[in-house]
Structure formats: C-alpha cells, structure tokens
Design an enzyme around this catalytic site. Structure first.
Site, short mmCIF file in Angstrom:
data_model
loop_
_atom_site.label_atom_id
_atom_site.label_comp_id
_atom_site.label_asym_id
_atom_site.label_seq_id
_atom_site.Cartn_x
_atom_site.Cartn_y
_atom_site.Cartn_z
N HIS A 231 27.07 -91.21 25.77
CA HIS A 231 26.42 -91.24 24.47
C HIS A 231 26.77 -90.05 23.65
O HIS A 231 26.11 -88.91 24.04
CB HIS A 231 24.89 -91.42 24.63
CG HIS A 231 24.54 -92.60 25.23
ND1 HIS A 231 24.00 -93.87 24.47
CD2 HIS A 231 24.14 -92.90 26.46
CE1 HIS A 231 23.66 -94.72 25.34
NE2 HIS A 231 23.71 -94.19 26.57
N ALA B 294 23.73 -102.58 25.18
CA ALA B 294 24.32 -103.02 26.34
C ALA B 294 22.93 -103.48 27.18
O ALA B 294 21.92 -102.92 27.12
CB ALA B 294 24.76 -102.12 27.16
N ASN C 239 25.74 -106.73 32.85
CA ASN C 239 25.47 -107.06 34.05
C ASN C 239 24.39 -108.26 34.12
O ASN C 239 23.72 -108.30 33.38
CB ASN C 239 24.83 -106.01 35.04
CG ASN C 239 23.51 -105.41 34.30
OD1 ASN C 239 23.79 -104.87 33.34
ND2 ASN C 239 22.65 -105.65 35.04
N TYR D 111 13.75 -92.80 27.56
CA TYR D 111 13.89 -92.19 28.73
C TYR D 111 14.30 -90.89 28.89
O TYR D 111 14.13 -89.88 29.63
CB TYR D 111 14.54 -93.14 29.94
CG TYR D 111 15.84 -93.58 29.41
CD1 TYR D 111 17.19 -92.29 29.45
CD2 TYR D 111 16.23 -94.72 28.88
CE1 TYR D 111 18.38 -92.60 29.16
CE2 TYR D 111 17.53 -94.87 28.62
CZ TYR D 111 18.70 -93.87 28.57
OH TYR D 111 19.99 -94.08 28.00
N GLU D 112 14.84 -90.49 27.49
CA GLU D 112 15.19 -89.07 27.56
C GLU D 112 14.19 -88.12 27.19
O GLU D 112 14.33 -87.00 27.33
CB GLU D 112 16.08 -88.81 26.39
CG GLU D 112 17.48 -89.51 26.43
CD GLU D 112 18.40 -89.72 25.25
OE1 GLU D 112 19.08 -88.45 25.03
OE2 GLU D 112 18.58 -90.58 24.56
N HIS E 40 24.96 -97.42 35.84
CA HIS E 40 25.29 -97.05 34.31
C HIS E 40 26.87 -97.38 34.17
O HIS E 40 27.21 -97.57 33.14
CB HIS E 40 24.83 -95.60 34.07
CG HIS E 40 24.97 -95.20 32.86
ND1 HIS E 40 24.52 -95.97 31.60
CD2 HIS E 40 25.71 -94.09 32.16
CE1 HIS E 40 24.81 -95.35 30.57
NE2 HIS E 40 25.55 -94.38 30.78
N HIS F 19 17.16 -92.44 23.33
CA HIS F 19 16.30 -93.30 24.14
C HIS F 19 14.97 -92.76 24.68
O HIS F 19 14.84 -91.55 24.97
CB HIS F 19 17.28 -93.67 25.49
CG HIS F 19 18.37 -94.33 25.31
ND1 HIS F 19 19.63 -93.72 25.03
CD2 HIS F 19 18.70 -95.70 25.22
CE1 HIS F 19 20.47 -94.70 24.69
NE2 HIS F 19 19.99 -95.70 24.88
N SER G 243 25.28 -98.30 24.23
CA SER G 243 26.07 -97.71 25.29
C SER G 243 27.20 -98.36 25.44
O SER G 243 27.35 -99.66 25.69
CB SER G 243 25.23 -97.82 26.73
OG SER G 243 23.97 -97.39 26.66
N MET H 4 17.05 -100.88 27.37
CA MET H 4 16.26 -99.88 27.07
C MET H 4 16.25 -99.14 25.71
O MET H 4 16.13 -98.15 25.40
CB MET H 4 16.72 -98.66 28.09
CG MET H 4 16.72 -99.12 29.51
SD MET H 4 17.20 -98.15 30.75
CE MET H 4 17.64 -98.98 32.34
N SER H 5 16.34 -100.15 24.81
CA SER H 5 16.44 -99.82 23.42
C SER H 5 16.05 -100.70 22.33
O SER H 5 15.43 -101.72 22.52
CB SER H 5 17.85 -99.21 23.29
OG SER H 5 18.82 -100.35 23.09
CL1 6GU Z 1 19.64 -104.90 34.23
N1 6GU Z 1 18.04 -103.29 32.50
C1 6GU Z 1 17.94 -102.57 31.68
N2 6GU Z 1 16.51 -102.28 31.52
N3 6GU Z 1 18.95 -102.15 30.76
C2 6GU Z 1 19.94 -102.56 30.97
C3 6GU Z 1 20.22 -103.53 32.01
C4 6GU Z 1 19.35 -104.01 33.07
N4 6GU Z 1 21.52 -103.51 32.21
C5 6GU Z 1 22.23 -102.89 31.02
N5 6GU Z 1 21.10 -102.19 30.66
#
Ligand code: 6GU
Length: 287
Positions: free
Chosen positions: A66, A118, A245, A90-91, A259, A88, A35, A221-222
C-alpha cells in the site's frame, strides 16, 4: 481512542483547499484502491499524484503493498480522484481516521465513490480471481460498539442517525453486472454481502463458520467504515470485492492464507479490473 479529537469540518476544509490549489478540475468520482489494486490508479490519464505526507492533516500508510498517494486525473474522460493506498484499522488508526479521506473527497466535490477491496471468499460458489459486487454489508465492528460516526455529529456532513438500508446503489450494481458480462466475465461475477473484521490476523476456522452462518459472502479488513462515512455525507456508493483466496473451513489444509497471495491475485486481475472500472466510471458519468 479519544473521540473528541476527530477532524473538524474546518480542518478537513483546509485539507480540501490545499488539494484544490494543486488540481484545476473537480473530480466527479472517487476511487479507493484495495490491496494489490493500486494499478487501478495507473490507468488514470493526465495524472497529478500527491503523496499523503504532503497533504495537510492526512494520515500515512504503513503497510507493504500500500503506497500512499492521491491520484487525480481522468478515466474514460471523467475527472476522478483515486486513493492509491488506504488506511486500515489494524494499522492503529481509529475508524473515523481510516475514513477521513472520504469526507475530504466530499469537500472536493466528489459525488460518487467506487470502493474496492481484496477479500476472502466465504461463499462456496466463488473462485479466486472472481469479482463480488457488494449488495450489502454486515458492520461487525459496529456490533462491538465501534463506528466511524461516533462522537458529536456535524450536520454539515450529514444526519445523526443515517439510514443504511440503501447503502449500495442498485442501478450501478445492475450496470456493473452487464459490463462484466460484456467483458466476458459472466462466470466470474457475483453479488453478495461483505463483512469487515479489524485484522490484522486472518480468521480462525470457527470464526469463518460463524461469518458464513451470518450470511456474509466475503470477508476483509476495510470498506464498511468508508461506506458508512460516505453514505452519511450522501455520496453515492458502488463497491466490489476481488476474491484473492477462498476461506478454508478445514483444520487439515496445507496452505495458510497470506498477504502475498492477496497482492498476487490483484496483479493477476490488473488489466481486467482496469477495464471493468473504466466502464463503470463511464456508466456513472452518463447517468
Ligand atoms: Cl481470508 N480474511 C480477511 N479478514 N481479509 C482478507 C482475507 C481473509 N483475504 C483477503 N483479505
């Protein structure tokens, strides 16, 4: 999710053959752009861009930030194929579908995979904008009985019970560390453990505490299901997280993870990451 309608070897061969018709060279390295990291594909030279919707049997991307295309071309003179936009969980795709392009890359002749993501930083020594080289992962979705390799195994891809203890190539990690130092990033480079949750929501405070306790340094998430699929078919893997983050272990924090910041940090580190990846590609091709 039905396990029996997984892509067959023959179906994926059709996909690879379509791509071979459109591209006259064999990519040596595959790159999956995380991402906000789609600009890694921008620095590719002599680009041939093929939208996912034109590729037989390919899933489509649905997330903002994306786009969806394969970018063939050269990085540091090395033939590569990039995924600008990945799939992903979640999609709504099952894990084997998320990881399908990895097998297509294998059938194209790719030998090495560079996987980027990311991620949220769990390790207190990390800062936003830092890079974590993935030394290992925790397959949490696997703990819950979900794995991209579930269902009948096709030995043409790999063995039923693949080892995962040497998933991430140690030599490339060592070289990447040196490259980062060379680029003046010694304070921004780490090595650690990545874990993947299904998303799409970010974690609760209790979940983050648990992940930290388990030994994870970043969360995203990947990646994990792509790595498992890649190692199954004996692709060499190098992966890194861009820390977008820092995870907050405090209920009173004003800022929520979102996001937009994930995308912004990718943009902020665009040029640095392009140079980093170019150098890593050069190193891989020379060994
Ligand atoms: Cl804090 N969590 C998750 N699951 N994915 C992220 C994230 C956090 N920051 C970027 N991608």
């Amino acid at each position: 999710h039905a396990k029996n309608d997984k892509y067959t070897f023959e179906t994926l061969t059709q996909t690879a053959n379509y791509l071979k018709k459109h591209v006259s060279f064999t990519p040596k390295i595959g790159i999956i752009c995380g991402s906000g990291l789609g600009s890694l594909a921008d620095s590719v030279e002599n680009k041939i861009e093929i939208p996912y919707e034109n590729i037989p049997h390919f899933p489509r991307s649905t997330v903002k930030g994306h786009v969806g295309e394969l970018v063939f071309g050269y990085l540091s003179g090395v033939p590569v194929v990039c995924m600008r936009g990945r799939f992903h969980y979640y999609e709504g795709y099952p894990l084997w579908k998320c990881a399908m392009p990895v097998r297509v890359m294998k059938l194209l002749g790719v030998e090495h995979l560079i996987i980027t993501n990311a991620a949220g930083g769990l390790n207190a020594n990390y800062k936003v904008g830092d890079i974590m080289l993935v030394r290992d992962h925790i397959n949490l979705m696997g703990f819950a009985g979900n794995n991209p390799l579930q269902g009948p195994n096709d030995e043409r891809f790999g063995p039923r019970f693949p080892p995962m203890n040497k998933a991430y190539d140690r030599d490339v990690i060592k070289a990447a560390r040196n490259i980062a130092k060379d680029l003046g990033l010694e304070k921004n480079i780490h090595e650690g453990v990545y874990t993947c949750l299904g998303g799409p929501n970010f974690e609760t405070v209790a979940e983050l505490k648990m992940l930290k306790m388990l030994g994870a340094d970043t969360v995203g998430m990947s990646t994990v299901h792509e790595v498992i699929t890649a190692r199954h078919c004996n692709l060499n893997v190098f992966a890194f997280s861009l820390i977008t983050n820092m995870c907050v272990f405090d209920y009173d924090c004003e800022e929520d993870p979102n996001h937009e910041e994930v995308i912004d940090v990718g943009k902020m580190r665009e040029v640095v990451l392009q140079n980093f990846v170019k150098r890593v590609v050069k190193h891989i091709a020379e060994t």
